[in-house]
Design an enzyme around this catalytic site. Structure first.
Site, PDB file in Angstrom:
ATOM      1  CE1 TYR A  84      61.341  13.392  -2.927  1.00 44.30           C
ATOM      2  CE2 TYR A  84      59.491  13.940  -4.347  1.00 44.30           C
ATOM      3  CZ  TYR A  84      60.031  13.773  -3.097  1.00 44.30           C
ATOM      4  OH  TYR A  84      59.247  13.984  -1.995  1.00 44.30           O
ATOM      5  CG  HIS A 127      61.036   8.723 -12.726  1.00 43.96           C
ATOM      6  ND1 HIS A 127      60.611   9.500 -11.669  1.00 43.96           N
ATOM      7  CD2 HIS A 127      61.694   9.558 -13.563  1.00 43.96           C
ATOM      8  CE1 HIS A 127      61.012  10.747 -11.861  1.00 43.96           C
ATOM      9  NE2 HIS A 127      61.657  10.810 -12.993  1.00 43.96           N
TER      10      HIS A 127
END
Ligand code: PAF
Length: 292
Positions: free
Chosen positions: A39, A44
């Site tokens: 997700y 990230h």
């Protein structure tokens, strides 16, 4: 013979520890690794960009690790979107994605866990018993599959970062742990896959978490060194928001995470967990003399 990774045709997808280890044997050299639970958000992707800038080869793992969730936590409903994640990672140009299944990571009869001791007894370790045992175990398993040169972790999960660093030192793992700055939404909310749980009203109120840290950091910059006064500065801000419920605020030694009392005379980590309904938001700021 080495198979060159070819990001133009999309990352190689490896779904078992053995396949990941084989891929790694075929792709020697320095490798950057970003472990995730998927997700993916810009936080990230910032880790991936940094890994790409510092390593000729890069691997991202996506694995929602059941052993780091306690009973009644959000393992089942943790947000997942594999196709979107893979498309983001293809655009980011990673060489391989490691996507193991829970059954491959924890087959029947599995019984080996890693415990980092004192560092995991407080804060998130106290609030979520067993959480760091699950994190340390899965990260070691991921490291054993990927054999990275460098692994990238966000500073938002500050205790996790310290637990992994401790494990790497204690177990003599030849891996450099690279801490990366927190990535925030424009209004200051730290990016997290769990932010999707917030209702619109909770989301609108959530930047109070960052404001509480900023208020304490401003007091620090103005010379406040009393640990309790700094914690109280953060508490006061959170208590002004009716939707926010403070679970804890901590001002701790930056390395050991032992709570500090009296005058703060060393680098410190101010961290807090604030609940908005059932959703826990974590955030932190490092307080060091150069901020003064
Ligand atoms: O920070 C996370 O996303 C997870 O705790 C990690 C490091 C991928 C281990 O499951």
């Amino acid at each position: 013979m080495t198979t060159p990774a070819n990001p133009a045709s999309g990352p190689d997808i490896l779904t078992t520890p053995a396949a990941m280890q084989r891929w790694r044997r075929d792709h020697p050299g320095e490798l950057g690794f970003v472990p995730t639970m998927g997700y993916l958000h810009d936080g990230h992707l910032a880790l991936v960009r940094r890994a790409k800038a510092e390593n000729p080869l890069n691997v991202v793992s996506i694995f929602v690790n059941p052993t780091q969730f306690g009973p009644g936590e959000d393992y089942e409903r943790y947000p997942r979107d594999e196709q979107r994640d893979l498309s983001l990672l293809r655009s980011a140009g990673v060489d391989a994605v490691y996507l193991p299944s829970p059954a491959d990571m924890y087959p029947p009869g599995y019984q080996t866990y890693v415990t980092v001791e004192a560092l995991t007894r407080r804060l998130e370790g106290e609030a979520r018993p067993g959480h760091f045992r699950g994190v340390a175990t899965v990260v070691l398993k991921l490291f054993n599959a990927v054999s990275p040169t460098r692994a990238y972790f966000g500073r938002k999960d500050a205790q996790q970062l310290r637990v992994i660093r401790r494990m790497v030192r204690d177990l003599d793992l030849p891996i450099e742990i690279v801490p990366c700055d927190i990535v925030r939404e424009p209004d200051g909310l730290a990016m997290s896959s769990r932010n999707v749980y917030l209702s619109p009203a909770q989301r609108a109120a959530a930047p109070i978490v960052r404001r509480a840290l900023d208020t304490a950091a401003t007091a620090w910059a103005a010379g406040e060194r009393d640990a309790e006064a700094l914690r109280q500065a953060a508490r006061n801000v959170i208590s002004s928001e009716p939707l926010a419920q403070l679970e804890y605020v901590s001002l701790a030694d930056d390395e050991t995470l032992e709570e500090l009392e009296g005058t703060v005379d060393r680098p410190a980590l101010l961290s807090l967990v604030v609940r908005f309904g059932p959703t826990r938001l974590l955030d932190n700021i490092e307080l060091r003399e150069q901020h003064a």
